[in-house]
Design an enzyme around this catalytic site. Structure first.
Site, PDB file in Angstrom:
ATOM      1  N   LYS A  13       0.833  -1.220   0.000  1.00  0.00           N
ATOM      2  CA  LYS A  13       0.000   0.000   0.000  1.00  0.00           C
ATOM      3  C   LYS A  13       0.858   1.257   0.000  1.00  0.00           C
ATOM      4  CE  LYS A  13      -2.263  -1.046   3.770  1.00  0.00           C
ATOM      5  NZ  LYS A  13      -1.579  -2.347   4.029  1.00  0.00           N
ATOM      6  N   ARG A  83      -9.949   0.917   8.386  1.00  0.00           N
ATOM      7  CA  ARG A  83      -9.413  -0.406   8.707  1.00  0.00           C
ATOM      8  C   ARG A  83     -10.464  -1.322   9.317  1.00  0.00           C
ATOM      9  NH1 ARG A  83      -3.754   0.213   8.039  1.00  0.00           N
ATOM     10  NH2 ARG A  83      -2.859  -1.265   9.459  1.00  0.00           N
ATOM     11  N   ARG A 117      11.460  -5.868   5.480  1.00  0.00           N
ATOM     12  CA  ARG A 117      11.404  -4.418   5.210  1.00  0.00           C
ATOM     13  C   ARG A 117      12.389  -3.668   6.114  1.00  0.00           C
ATOM     14  NH1 ARG A 117       5.705  -1.652   5.413  1.00  0.00           N
ATOM     15  NH2 ARG A 117       5.645  -2.784   7.381  1.00  0.00           N
ATOM     16  N   ARG A 149      11.093  -1.727  11.526  1.00  0.00           N
ATOM     17  CA  ARG A 149       9.965  -1.277  12.356  1.00  0.00           C
ATOM     18  C   ARG A 149       9.727  -2.287  13.473  1.00  0.00           C
ATOM     19  NH1 ARG A 149       5.041   0.284   8.310  1.00  0.00           N
ATOM     20  NH2 ARG A 149       3.874  -0.915   9.815  1.00  0.00           N
ATOM     21  N   ARG A 160      -0.655  -8.964  13.245  1.00  0.00           N
ATOM     22  CA  ARG A 160      -1.218  -7.938  12.336  1.00  0.00           C
ATOM     23  C   ARG A 160      -2.026  -8.588  11.220  1.00  0.00           C
ATOM     24  NH1 ARG A 160       3.992  -5.023  10.568  1.00  0.00           N
ATOM     25  NH2 ARG A 160       2.629  -3.906   9.130  1.00  0.00           N
TER      26      ARG A 160
HETATM   27  P1  AP5 Z   1       4.865  -1.545   1.883  1.00  0.00           P
HETATM   28  O1  AP5 Z   1       4.535  -0.783   0.669  1.00  0.00           O
HETATM   29  O2  AP5 Z   1       5.566  -0.852   2.991  1.00  0.00           O
HETATM   30  O3  AP5 Z   1       3.552  -2.339   2.372  1.00  0.00           O
HETATM   31  P2  AP5 Z   1       2.248  -1.827   3.138  1.00  0.00           P
HETATM   32  O4  AP5 Z   1       1.084  -2.530   2.573  1.00  0.00           O
HETATM   33  O5  AP5 Z   1       2.215  -0.330   3.159  1.00  0.00           O
HETATM   34  O6  AP5 Z   1       2.582  -2.419   4.552  1.00  0.00           O
HETATM   35  P3  AP5 Z   1       2.388  -1.781   6.013  1.00  0.00           P
HETATM   36  O7  AP5 Z   1       3.048  -2.765   6.953  1.00  0.00           O
HETATM   37  O8  AP5 Z   1       2.913  -0.384   6.106  1.00  0.00           O
HETATM   38  O9  AP5 Z   1       0.892  -1.820   6.161  1.00  0.00           O
HETATM   39  P4  AP5 Z   1       0.101  -1.916   7.449  1.00  0.00           P
HETATM   40  O10 AP5 Z   1      -1.230  -1.726   6.883  1.00  0.00           O
HETATM   41  O11 AP5 Z   1       0.252  -3.074   8.324  1.00  0.00           O
HETATM   42  O12 AP5 Z   1       0.804  -0.835   8.365  1.00  0.00           O
HETATM   43  P5  AP5 Z   1       0.480   0.657   8.664  1.00  0.00           P
HETATM   44  O13 AP5 Z   1       1.760   1.377   8.635  1.00  0.00           O
HETATM   45  O14 AP5 Z   1      -0.660   1.148   7.854  1.00  0.00           O
HETATM   46  O15 AP5 Z   1       5.750  -2.824   1.437  1.00  0.00           O
HETATM   47  C1  AP5 Z   1       6.238  -3.747   2.388  1.00  0.00           C
HETATM   48  C2  AP5 Z   1       7.656  -4.207   1.976  1.00  0.00           C
HETATM   49  O16 AP5 Z   1       7.576  -4.934   0.751  1.00  0.00           O
HETATM   50  C3  AP5 Z   1       8.631  -3.061   1.718  1.00  0.00           C
HETATM   51  O17 AP5 Z   1       9.910  -3.473   2.117  1.00  0.00           O
HETATM   52  C4  AP5 Z   1       8.605  -2.854   0.175  1.00  0.00           C
HETATM   53  O18 AP5 Z   1       9.821  -2.359  -0.315  1.00  0.00           O
HETATM   54  C5  AP5 Z   1       8.316  -4.284  -0.297  1.00  0.00           C
HETATM   55  N1  AP5 Z   1       7.447  -4.334  -1.463  1.00  0.00           N
HETATM   56  C6  AP5 Z   1       6.327  -3.615  -1.706  1.00  0.00           C
HETATM   57  N2  AP5 Z   1       5.763  -4.001  -2.870  1.00  0.00           N
HETATM   58  C7  AP5 Z   1       6.551  -4.989  -3.363  1.00  0.00           C
HETATM   59  C8  AP5 Z   1       6.502  -5.809  -4.537  1.00  0.00           C
HETATM   60  N3  AP5 Z   1       5.487  -5.692  -5.426  1.00  0.00           N
HETATM   61  N4  AP5 Z   1       7.459  -6.734  -4.719  1.00  0.00           N
HETATM   62  C9  AP5 Z   1       8.469  -6.895  -3.810  1.00  0.00           C
HETATM   63  N5  AP5 Z   1       8.575  -6.150  -2.686  1.00  0.00           N
HETATM   64  C10 AP5 Z   1       7.626  -5.217  -2.469  1.00  0.00           C
HETATM   65  O19 AP5 Z   1      -0.066   0.548  10.159  1.00  0.00           O
HETATM   66  C11 AP5 Z   1       0.787   0.190  11.237  1.00  0.00           C
HETATM   67  C12 AP5 Z   1      -0.037   0.091  12.522  1.00  0.00           C
HETATM   68  O20 AP5 Z   1      -0.647   1.370  12.807  1.00  0.00           O
HETATM   69  C13 AP5 Z   1      -1.233  -0.880  12.474  1.00  0.00           C
HETATM   70  O21 AP5 Z   1      -0.836  -2.205  12.787  1.00  0.00           O
HETATM   71  C14 AP5 Z   1      -2.155  -0.276  13.537  1.00  0.00           C
HETATM   72  O22 AP5 Z   1      -1.720  -0.603  14.829  1.00  0.00           O
HETATM   73  C15 AP5 Z   1      -1.960   1.214  13.331  1.00  0.00           C
HETATM   74  N6  AP5 Z   1      -2.933   1.755  12.366  1.00  0.00           N
HETATM   75  C16 AP5 Z   1      -2.687   2.195  11.097  1.00  0.00           C
HETATM   76  N7  AP5 Z   1      -3.831   2.609  10.507  1.00  0.00           N
HETATM   77  C17 AP5 Z   1      -4.813   2.414  11.417  1.00  0.00           C
HETATM   78  C18 AP5 Z   1      -6.214   2.633  11.390  1.00  0.00           C
HETATM   79  N8  AP5 Z   1      -6.840   3.110  10.310  1.00  0.00           N
HETATM   80  N9  AP5 Z   1      -6.920   2.322  12.497  1.00  0.00           N
HETATM   81  C19 AP5 Z   1      -6.321   1.838  13.598  1.00  0.00           C
HETATM   82  N10 AP5 Z   1      -4.998   1.603  13.690  1.00  0.00           N
HETATM   83  C20 AP5 Z   1      -4.238   1.890  12.600  1.00  0.00           C
END
Ligand code: AP5
Length: 204
Positions: A13, A83, A117, A149, A160
């Site tokens: 994402k 979410r 990552r 992270r 997660r």
């Molecule tokens: P990346 O693009 O970073 O993936 P992502 O889907 O953004 O993963 P996140 O872990 O950031 O998503 P998340 O939804 O768990 O975490 P968030 O930060 O929103 O890619 C991942 C890796 O793969 C990278 O190394 C990249 O280089 C690689 N990659 C990407 N695409 C690739 C491809 N096609 N091929 C190969 N490699 C690839 O949330 C974190 C925490 O915050 C949550 O757990 C929760 O506690 C809280 N939180 C966030 N939003 C909310 C909400 N709305 N409500 C409540 N709590 C929330």
């Protein structure tokens, strides 16, 4: 154009949202980034959110909505929000999505992407296998040291993914019923996935 980006942790994402925001001129709003900023600044909201993030759980809806609301002006791509169904209903009062992009990736690929990552405090994101920095452990953009992270440790990653299945995946049906959903296969490379996303967006 307003976009909601949906998909499990590690589906890409954040990576794709950056590319989409540049190509289509949208503001990129990531709730994960907003929460990590609040944690780094040790605000009361950030300290509260950290308790949940470290356990792989979602932070309280009111806290996250408050953070998001301040960023909802102009054309936006929302990354990581909503979410759960409650957040989707709350969001509807302030924001109308033109399309909800759902990135689909196999479970075993997700675990590999998350545990490998590495990030930089400047916001750059790398992967130890798929997306390497030129010098190992050092950011290409600002020369700072890369780190993992806290919630990318394997035990939290599993939590997660469970949280996603239970709380977030029902949004697929929710937006599908509203005829907003477009699903993209995200198992391929970053560029392959981006091409598929653009094909969907160019047909809206
Ligand atoms: P990346 O693009 O970073 O993936 P992502 O889907 O953004 O993963 P996140 O872990 O950031 O998503 P998340 O939804 O768990 O975490 P968030 O930060 O929103 O890619 C991942 C890796 O793969 C990278 O190394 C990249 O280089 C690689 N990659 C990407 N695409 C690739 C491809 N096609 N091929 C190969 N490699 C690839 O949330 C974190 C925490 O915050 C949550 O757990 C929760 O506690 C809280 N939180 C966030 N939003 C909310 C909400 N709305 N409500 C409540 N709590 C929330």
């Amino acid at each position: 154009m307003n976009i909601i980006l949906l998909g499990p942790p590690g589906c890409g994402k954040g990576t794709q949202a950056k590319k989409i925001s540049e190509r289509y001129g949208l503001a990129h709003v990531s709730t994960g980034d907003l929460l990590r900023k609040a944690v780094a600044e040790k605000t009361s909201l950030g300290l509260k959110a950290k308790e949940y993030m470290d356990k792989g759980k979602l932070g309280p809806d009111e806290i996250v909505l408050e953070l998001v609301k301040q960023s909802l002006s102009g054309d936006v791509i929302l990354d990581g929000f909503p979410r759960n169904l409650n957040q989707a209903v709350m969001l509807k009062k302030n924001f109308e999505a033109d399309v909800v992009l759902n990135i689909n990736v196999d479970f075993r690929v997700l675990v590999k992407r998350l545990t490998g990552r590495r990030i930089c405090r400047c916001g750059a994101v790398y992967h130890v296998e798929y997306n390497l920095s030129e010098k190992e452990g050092v950011c290409d953009k600002c020369n700072s040291g890369l780190y993992q992270r806290d919630d990318d440790k394997e035990e939290v990653v599993v939590k997660r993914l469970e949280t996603y299945k239970k709380e977030t995946s029902p949004l697929i049906e929710y937006y599908s019923k509203k005829n907003k959903l477009k699903t993209v296969d995200g198992n391929g490379s970053i560029d392959e996935t981006f091409i598929k996303i653009c094909e969907k967006l160019n047909n809206i």
